[in-house]
Design a protein around this motif. Structure first.
Motif, PDB file in Angstrom:
ATOM      1  N   THR A 446     180.592  52.165  75.152  1.00 52.38           N
ATOM      2  CA  THR A 446     180.308  52.968  73.955  1.00 52.38           C
ATOM      3  C   THR A 446     180.833  52.268  72.700  1.00 52.38           C
ATOM      4  OG1 THR A 446     180.483  54.977  75.298  1.00 52.38           O
ATOM      5  CG2 THR A 446     180.516  55.251  72.918  1.00 52.38           C
ATOM      6  N   GLU A 447     182.001  51.628  72.814  1.00 54.53           N
ATOM      7  CA  GLU A 447     182.557  50.884  71.680  1.00 54.53           C
ATOM      8  C   GLU A 447     181.591  49.794  71.226  1.00 54.53           C
ATOM      9  OE1 GLU A 447     185.011  51.154  69.757  1.00 54.53           O
ATOM     10  OE2 GLU A 447     186.670  52.227  70.712  1.00 54.53           O
ATOM     11  N   LYS A 448     180.934  49.163  72.193  1.00 56.99           N
ATOM     12  CA  LYS A 448     179.966  48.111  71.879  1.00 56.99           C
ATOM     13  C   LYS A 448     178.801  48.675  71.068  1.00 56.99           C
ATOM     14  CE  LYS A 448     177.174  44.495  74.044  1.00 56.99           C
ATOM     15  NZ  LYS A 448     176.707  43.915  75.334  1.00 56.99           N
ATOM     16  N   ILE A 449     178.320  49.874  71.487  1.00 47.40           N
ATOM     17  CA  ILE A 449     177.210  50.529  70.770  1.00 47.40           C
ATOM     18  C   ILE A 449     177.649  50.921  69.368  1.00 47.40           C
ATOM     19  CG2 ILE A 449     175.600  52.479  70.787  1.00 47.40           C
ATOM     20  CD1 ILE A 449     175.884  52.550  73.841  1.00 47.40           C
ATOM     21  N   ILE A 450     178.891  51.395  69.232  1.00 45.62           N
ATOM     22  CA  ILE A 450     179.420  51.806  67.922  1.00 45.62           C
ATOM     23  C   ILE A 450     179.422  50.617  66.957  1.00 45.62           C
ATOM     24  CG2 ILE A 450     181.480  52.624  66.703  1.00 45.62           C
ATOM     25  CD1 ILE A 450     182.184  54.178  69.294  1.00 45.62           C
ATOM     26  N   GLU A 454     177.224  50.074  63.474  1.00 49.05           N
ATOM     27  CA  GLU A 454     177.807  49.784  62.177  1.00 49.05           C
ATOM     28  C   GLU A 454     177.114  48.590  61.503  1.00 49.05           C
ATOM     29  OE1 GLU A 454     180.569  51.378  60.186  1.00 49.05           O
ATOM     30  OE2 GLU A 454     179.316  52.705  61.397  1.00 49.05           O
ATOM     31  N   ILE A 455     176.733  47.621  62.303  1.00 50.60           N
ATOM     32  CA  ILE A 455     176.024  46.455  61.756  1.00 50.60           C
ATOM     33  C   ILE A 455     174.699  46.894  61.139  1.00 50.60           C
ATOM     34  CG2 ILE A 455     174.829  44.311  62.364  1.00 50.60           C
ATOM     35  CD1 ILE A 455     177.047  43.909  64.523  1.00 50.60           C
ATOM     36  N   PHE A 456     173.953  47.752  61.860  1.00 57.98           N
ATOM     37  CA  PHE A 456     172.668  48.239  61.346  1.00 57.98           C
ATOM     38  C   PHE A 456     172.859  49.119  60.111  1.00 57.98           C
ATOM     39  CE2 PHE A 456     171.107  47.503  65.831  1.00 57.98           C
ATOM     40  CZ  PHE A 456     170.273  46.449  65.489  1.00 57.98           C
ATOM     41  N   LYS A 460     171.571  48.694  56.264  1.00 55.10           N
ATOM     42  CA  LYS A 460     170.714  49.810  55.863  1.00 55.10           C
ATOM     43  C   LYS A 460     169.439  49.921  56.712  1.00 55.10           C
ATOM     44  CE  LYS A 460     172.475  50.032  51.161  1.00 55.10           C
ATOM     45  NZ  LYS A 460     172.168  50.098  49.708  1.00 55.10           N
ATOM     46  N   GLU A 461     169.593  49.504  57.987  1.00 53.49           N
ATOM     47  CA  GLU A 461     168.500  49.674  58.958  1.00 53.49           C
ATOM     48  C   GLU A 461     168.766  50.991  59.699  1.00 53.49           C
ATOM     49  OE1 GLU A 461     167.692  46.223  61.378  1.00 53.49           O
ATOM     50  OE2 GLU A 461     168.296  44.859  59.770  1.00 53.49           O
ATOM     51  N   PHE A 462     168.501  52.092  58.998  1.00 59.66           N
ATOM     52  CA  PHE A 462     168.933  53.403  59.469  1.00 59.66           C
ATOM     53  C   PHE A 462     168.173  53.924  60.683  1.00 59.66           C
ATOM     54  CE2 PHE A 462     170.143  53.476  54.878  1.00 59.66           C
ATOM     55  CZ  PHE A 462     171.518  53.388  55.099  1.00 59.66           C
ATOM     56  N   SER A 463     166.940  53.515  60.862  1.00 57.14           N
ATOM     57  CA  SER A 463     166.185  53.961  62.044  1.00 57.14           C
ATOM     58  C   SER A 463     166.829  53.411  63.312  1.00 57.14           C
ATOM     59  CB  SER A 463     164.721  53.519  61.955  1.00 57.14           C
ATOM     60  OG  SER A 463     164.640  52.106  61.886  1.00 57.14           O
ATOM     61  N   LYS A 464     167.312  52.165  63.242  1.00 57.37           N
ATOM     62  CA  LYS A 464     167.971  51.554  64.395  1.00 57.37           C
ATOM     63  C   LYS A 464     169.360  52.169  64.607  1.00 57.37           C
ATOM     64  CE  LYS A 464     165.574  47.110  64.214  1.00 57.37           C
ATOM     65  NZ  LYS A 464     165.701  45.657  64.033  1.00 57.37           N
ATOM     66  N   LEU A 468     170.887  54.397  67.902  1.00 57.33           N
ATOM     67  CA  LEU A 468     172.174  54.161  68.581  1.00 57.33           C
ATOM     68  C   LEU A 468     173.062  55.395  68.517  1.00 57.33           C
ATOM     69  CD1 LEU A 468     172.931  50.499  67.465  1.00 57.33           C
ATOM     70  CD2 LEU A 468     172.064  51.284  69.661  1.00 57.33           C
ATOM     71  N   ARG A 469     172.996  56.149  67.418  1.00 60.33           N
ATOM     72  CA  ARG A 469     173.723  57.415  67.326  1.00 60.33           C
ATOM     73  C   ARG A 469     173.300  58.343  68.454  1.00 60.33           C
ATOM     74  NH1 ARG A 469     175.941  61.660  64.060  1.00 60.33           N
ATOM     75  NH2 ARG A 469     176.298  60.342  62.250  1.00 60.33           N
ATOM     76  N   ARG A 470     171.995  58.429  68.692  1.00 58.25           N
ATOM     77  CA  ARG A 470     171.485  59.313  69.755  1.00 58.25           C
ATOM     78  C   ARG A 470     171.985  58.859  71.130  1.00 58.25           C
ATOM     79  NH1 ARG A 470     167.063  59.693  66.076  1.00 58.25           N
ATOM     80  NH2 ARG A 470     166.049  57.813  66.877  1.00 58.25           N
ATOM     81  N   GLN A 471     172.095  57.548  71.317  1.00 58.73           N
ATOM     82  CA  GLN A 471     172.625  57.032  72.592  1.00 58.73           C
ATOM     83  C   GLN A 471     174.090  57.441  72.782  1.00 58.73           C
ATOM     84  OE1 GLN A 471     171.995  52.841  73.356  1.00 58.73           O
ATOM     85  NE2 GLN A 471     169.961  52.882  72.392  1.00 58.73           N
ATOM     86  N   ILE A 472     174.842  57.349  71.696  1.00 57.50           N
ATOM     87  CA  ILE A 472     176.264  57.737  71.754  1.00 57.50           C
ATOM     88  C   ILE A 472     176.393  59.232  72.053  1.00 57.50           C
ATOM     89  CG2 ILE A 472     178.381  57.981  70.400  1.00 57.50           C
ATOM     90  CD1 ILE A 472     177.426  55.422  68.863  1.00 57.50           C
ATOM     91  N   GLU A 473     175.604  60.039  71.372  1.00 59.06           N
ATOM     92  CA  GLU A 473     175.650  61.491  71.572  1.00 59.06           C
ATOM     93  C   GLU A 473     175.166  61.886  72.956  1.00 59.06           C
ATOM     94  OE1 GLU A 473     175.116  63.032  66.945  1.00 59.06           O
ATOM     95  OE2 GLU A 473     173.341  62.758  68.208  1.00 59.06           O
ATOM     96  N   ALA A 474     174.235  61.114  73.516  1.00 62.87           N
ATOM     97  CA  ALA A 474     173.734  61.389  74.873  1.00 62.87           C
ATOM     98  C   ALA A 474     174.835  61.224  75.917  1.00 62.87           C
ATOM     99  CB  ALA A 474     172.553  60.477  75.198  1.00 62.87           C
TER     100      ALA A 474
END
Length: 491
Positions: A446-450, A454-456, A460-464, A468-474
């Motif tokens: 999960t830390e890797k996804i976080i 942050e890079i995206f 300002k690549e907010f769709s990406k 990833l937010r949805r993956q974390i919340e899942a």
């Protein structure tokens, strides 16, 4: 920053008034709380009492007061004998089985302040001694067994010899008949409310049999040799024999559930004050309120009987301790869906606050803020102050949430050291109430996804980043974007 109180006041059931905490001349407060009858799994109503006294003792020790806290275990009783018959085993095995479960429940709920759990069967000689002295002083009388009618006899306490009976509950001797348990029933008693001190077996057993301290099993019931006849103890005298041995004929505090005031605690007063000739038996009596489930009395017949094990299958132990602390120990406590939901929300609020403090401790600023120190000192004073006022845990919890709200107004401006000190203070004070706040931090994947998210976000690549937010919340995590970076945790 430990602000210790100068005085602690507790409501005394005997007087109906608040009194200053009594302390023995050697600086120790002695406490006896009635423990369980080990014939079944512990229900949450009993656990509420033990959790309340755990709060009490942990608070006293926090203030530096030395406490000797003992609790009996009733391991010989009609209910245990009946259970043994149903399960085709011995009363001893039933008692051992449910004593083990009881102690496991206490550990699971972090009820850890009891110095000694004392089984009644370890104090048979002390029980016999008390019965002997009551007989000698003419407070006890014998009812012969009636073998033709299959009725056991025994020694009974004569209430007419103790005019103070009922002073704790505010009842008279004439009002005592509704406090008679099965072991006390006998149509040959002098007074309807007289209670059993020593019950004879139904089968005749000659006293000439060799004296032994070990029990024998007779018609499914354990019986012990005594100079006044084979038998087993009545319920009330088990506690006074234990407390006299361990704490002396007089001590500071006796506690238990409100349902034990009459007849159990009344009987204890009658026994001990009669046998010792000293008054008062106990200086301060404390009693916890009754528990209901969705507004109804808890009972197996209604299908709302909740054991500790059942509660912990679906809930955290911290949730139970918080629900207990949300109620004043003397008040009624209702376990309902609404109450449980409110407690879960409150617990989650504390977890979120702690998660924020951890993030600040890791990434926050270093500047000091004297105003935050004042708020922390105020919190500690209010928390401790509530407990000095008859163990007012709801008032102490109010200080917790009031302070969280104050700190949260400018939480991202807290410096690292202040955040660390705030969390440490809250942890230490909540521990008094048996509440240990824990939340799940992100695992490595999960830390890797976080970090990727942050890079995206920075690009300002907010769709990406949203994907990833949805993956974390899942994965069950909560994620909040803060001035110090992402706050990710799981309740």
């Amino acid at each position: 920053m430990r602000n210790l109180p100068t005085k602690i006041h507790i409501q005394n059931t005997l007087t109906g008034k608040e009194t200053e905490l009594p302390i023995w001349k050697n600086g120790i407060t002695r406490l006896f709380v009635c423990g369980p009858t080990v014939y079944d799994r512990l229900h949450i109503g009993n656990a509420r009492t033990y959790a309340s006294f755990d709060n009490f003792v942990k608070f006293l020790r926090y203030t530096g007061i030395k406490v000797r806290y003992i609790q009996n275990i009733t391991d010989i009783d009609d209910k245990i004998i009946k259970k043994a018959e149903e399960e085709k085993t011995t009363p001893e095995e039933i008692a051992q089985k449910y004593t083990k479960i009881f102690k496991e429940n206490m550990r699971a709920l972090d009820i850890t302040s009891v110095d000694k759990y004392l089984p009644a069967t370890d104090y048979i000689q002390e029980i016999i001694s008390q019965v002997e002295r009551l007989i000698e002083k003419n407070y006890a009388y014998k009812i012969e067994k009636d073998l033709t009618a299959d009725k056991a006899g025994g020694y009974y306490f004569d209430l007419s010899k103790f005019p103070d009976y009922g002073k704790l509950a505010g009842r008279t001797i004439e009002q005592a008949e509704d406090g008679v348990s099965r072991i006390d029933e006998n149509e040959n008693k002098k007074n309807r409310g007289d209670f059993c001190l020593w019950k004879f077996p139904k089968t005749n057993l000659p006293l000439s049999k060799k004296k032994t301290k070990k029990p024998i099993l007779l018609d499914g019931e354990p019986v012990w040799w005594a100079p006044f006849g084979w038998g087993r103890p009545g319920w009330h005298i088990e506690d006074t024999a234990i407390s006299e041995k361990e704490l002396g004929p007089q001590y500071e505090i006796h506690g238990g559930g409100r349902d034990l005031i009459f007849p159990h605690h009344e009987a204890e007063i009658a026994e001990q004050e009669s046998v010792s000739g000293k008054k008062p038996f106990v200086q301060l009596w404390m009693h916890t309120g009754l528990m209901t489930v969705e507004g109804k009395k808890m009972s197996k017949s209604l299908g709302n009987f909740i054991t500790v094990d059942e509660f912990l299958k679906n809930n955290d132990a911290n949730l139970f301790r918080l629900i207990v602390a949300m109620h004043h120990y003397r008040s009624a406590m209702d376990i309902s869906e609404r109450e449980t939901t409110a407690a879960k929300e409150a617990l989650n609020n504390i977890k979120e606050f702690f998660a924020k403090l951890d993030l600040i401790t890791k990434k926050g600023v270093k500047e000091k803020n004297e105003e935050n120190l004042k708020t922390l000192i105020s919190f500690e004073e209010k928390f401790v102050g509530g407990l000095t006022e008859d163990l007012n845990t709801p008032k102490s919890l109010a200080a917790v949430f009031e302070s969280i709200n104050k700190f949260s107004q400018n939480i991202w401006k807290l410096n690292k050291l202040t955040a660390k000190n705030i969390k440490s203070s809250f942890e230490n004070h909540l521990k008094i109430l048996g509440i240990k706040i824990e939340y799940t931090k992100p695992d490595k994947s999960t830390e890797k996804i976080i970090k990727e998210r942050e890079i995206f976000r920075n690009k300002k690549e907010f769709s990406k980043s949203d994907e990833l937010r949805r993956q974390i919340e899942a994965k069950g995590y909560k994620i909040d974007d803060t001035p110090l970076g992402p706050l990710v945790y799981k309740n």
